[in-house]
Structures are given as structure tokens and as C-alpha cells.
Design a protein around this motif. Structure first.
Motif, PDB file in Angstrom:
ATOM      1  N   SER A   1      -3.314   7.599   7.146  1.00 22.08           N
ATOM      2  CA  SER A   1      -2.777   6.762   6.079  1.00 22.08           C
ATOM      3  C   SER A   1      -3.761   6.718   4.915  1.00 22.08           C
ATOM      4  O   SER A   1      -4.921   7.102   5.040  1.00 22.08           O
ATOM      5  CB  SER A   1      -2.508   5.338   6.579  1.00 22.08           C
ATOM      6  OG  SER A   1      -3.721   4.712   6.950  1.00 22.08           O
ATOM      7  N   VAL A   2      -3.267   6.251   3.783  1.00 21.75           N
ATOM      8  CA  VAL A   2      -4.124   6.076   2.611  1.00 21.75           C
ATOM      9  C   VAL A   2      -4.412   4.591   2.432  1.00 21.75           C
ATOM     10  O   VAL A   2      -3.645   3.738   2.863  1.00 21.75           O
ATOM     11  CB  VAL A   2      -3.470   6.651   1.329  1.00 21.75           C
ATOM     12  CG1 VAL A   2      -3.287   8.151   1.464  1.00 21.75           C
ATOM     13  CG2 VAL A   2      -2.150   5.954   1.034  1.00 21.75           C
ATOM     14  N   LEU A   3      -5.529   4.303   1.784  1.00 19.78           N
ATOM     15  CA  LEU A   3      -5.964   2.915   1.610  1.00 19.78           C
ATOM     16  C   LEU A   3      -5.248   2.308   0.404  1.00 19.78           C
ATOM     17  O   LEU A   3      -5.818   2.134  -0.673  1.00 19.78           O
ATOM     18  CB  LEU A   3      -7.481   2.880   1.420  1.00 19.78           C
ATOM     19  CG  LEU A   3      -8.129   1.488   1.377  1.00 19.78           C
ATOM     20  CD1 LEU A   3      -7.858   0.716   2.664  1.00 19.78           C
ATOM     21  CD2 LEU A   3      -9.631   1.623   1.131  1.00 19.78           C
ATOM     22  N   SER A   4      -3.983   2.004   0.600  1.00 15.45           N
ATOM     23  CA  SER A   4      -3.175   1.426  -0.461  1.00 15.45           C
ATOM     24  C   SER A   4      -1.927   0.794   0.131  1.00 15.45           C
ATOM     25  O   SER A   4      -1.297   1.374   1.033  1.00 15.45           O
ATOM     26  CB  SER A   4      -2.759   2.500  -1.484  1.00 15.45           C
ATOM     27  OG  SER A   4      -1.819   1.978  -2.402  1.00 15.45           O
ATOM     28  N   THR A   5      -1.573  -0.399  -0.360  1.00 14.77           N
ATOM     29  CA  THR A   5      -0.328  -1.023   0.102  1.00 14.77           C
ATOM     30  C   THR A   5       0.897  -0.265  -0.372  1.00 14.77           C
ATOM     31  O   THR A   5       1.990  -0.437   0.166  1.00 14.77           O
ATOM     32  CB  THR A   5      -0.236  -2.473  -0.412  1.00 14.77           C
ATOM     33  OG1 THR A   5      -0.373  -2.476  -1.836  1.00 14.77           O
ATOM     34  CG2 THR A   5      -1.348  -3.315   0.205  1.00 14.77           C
TER      35      THR A   5
END
Length: 213
Positions: free
Chosen positions: A205-209
Motif C-alpha cells: 500500500s501507499v502512505l496516503s488515505t
């Protein structure tokens, strides 16, 4: 294997990630011909020349302190000035960084470093957000360092931020010697990039909502 004459940095990390994160980008215009190869998880080596001695020194520092391997071939219209060469180099380097990062899964995304260089201290903060922006607060009292035109520092960082799709804040807190100030900028940029591109989070996953960077 890097060609003879490369500049390894003994302080660079030798950690390797399972996936190879690298990119090669070429750009040819009527003013410049530039080729850049970048490996994010490298040994801090720099190969090549811009034709601008002081700036080659800065790129060597950037590679060393970021732990990235940077190889380039640059031919620019230096008979005019350094503007086209350095701006186009920043475009190609930013594009290579963006391509090497891929989907940005697992990266820290953020990086920050305070870099002292003798009497100078510079803060560099990065967010690999996908939303380019440059905040630049550096004052240099001389027009040139060697053949490097100091006003090009801001233009180089702007093009790098735009094509590297990063939010980049560069602030020189104090300093009097222009060489020291610019050196602290590039060393700080290297360390901030090292932090931001490091894979330490969830590799799926990426570090973003938002779910995407």
C-alpha cells in the motif's frame, strides 16, 4: 558495474530491496542532449559530467548522501550559459526518479534533514506526494561559484520538484559562504531523499488515505 572513474561513497547503504528500482531517461532538444540512469538502492556512485565543475561536485554529493547510483551524459549549450543545461538535467533527473519509484508502495514518502556545512545550516523537507511544489528560501551573495550561476539553484530545484512530483521545501537558516550553503543544500537533499524513498512501510500500500501518490 560502474565504469572506471566512478565516485563511490563509503557511507552509502548497501541494503538492497527485492525489486530493482531504477530508470533511464533521455531528453534531446535543440539546446541539450541529456541521458540519465538512476538506481534508488545503490551504493552512492556518480558517473559523468555536466561540463560545470562545481555542479558535478554537487551531483556527486547528492548521489553519495542519498545512497543512489547516478550516471549521466550531458551535452548542453554552455557557450550561452548554464541555464538550459541545468534546467533540462533537473527535468530528466526528476522524470527518472518518478519512473524508478513506480507506484510508490511501501515508501516512507516523507524525508527531512538539517545539514550543517561549517558556518552554514540548511533544512530540506520532502513529501513525495505526487503534487509538485517548491518553497525556496536561500540567499546567495555571489553570482557565480566557479562557472556555476548561483541563480540556477532555484531553477534546478523547481524543475526537479515538478518532474519528481514532490513537495520540496529548502531553507537556508544561516551561512555566509556560498559554496558551503549550496553544499549543505545538496547534502541535505540527498539525506531527505534517502529517507523518503526508503521502503519501510506496508509494501502492498501507499502512505496516503487516498490510496495513491
Amino acid at each position: 558495474m560502474w565504469p572506471t572513474g566512478s565516485s563511490p561513497c563509503s557511507a552509502a547503504s548497501t541494503r538492497r530491496w527485492p525489486a530493482v528500482r531504477n530508470a533511464s531517461v533521455n531528453r534531446e532538444t535543440a539546446e541539450t542532449q541529456i541521458a540519465v540512469s538512476l538506481e534508488l538502492d545503490g551504493e552512492g556512485t556518480f558517473v559523468g559530467s555536466t561540463g560545470i565543475g562545481f555542479f558535478d561536485h554537487m551531483l556527486n554529493l547528492l548521489a553519495c548522501h542519498s545512497g543512489m547510483d547516478l550516471s549521466l551524459h550531458v551535452h548542453g549549450d554552455l557557450d550561452v550559459d548554464t541555464h538550459h543545461t541545468l534546467e533540462d538535467l533537473a527535468i530528466v533527473l526528476g522524470d527518472a526518479l518518478t519512473q524508478a519509484l513506480g507506484d510508490k508502495k511501501g515508501i516512507n514518502r516523507y524525508g527531512m534533514f538539517y545539514c550543517p556545512m561549517d558556518e552554514a545550516l540548511t533544512r530540506v523537507v520532502i513529501d513525495l506526494s505526487g503534487r509538485p511544489y517548491l518553497v525556496y528560501d536561500v540567499k546567495l551573495a555571489v553570482e557565480r561559484i566557479g562557472t556555476f550561476e548561483t541563480e540556477m539553484l532555484q531553477d534546478f530545484l523547481y524543475a526537479l520538484a515538478v518532474h519528481g512530483k514532490m513537495n520540496l521545501h529548502v531553507t537556508n537558516l544561516y551561512g555566509t559562504n556560498a559554496h558551503h550553503i549550496v553544499e549543505s543544500v545538496f547534502k541535505g537533499l540527498g539525506h531527505a531523499l534517502r529517507q523518503a524513498v526508503a521502503i519501510e512501510g506496508n509494501a502492498d500500500s501507499v502512505l496516503s488515505t487516498k490510496g495513491v501518490l
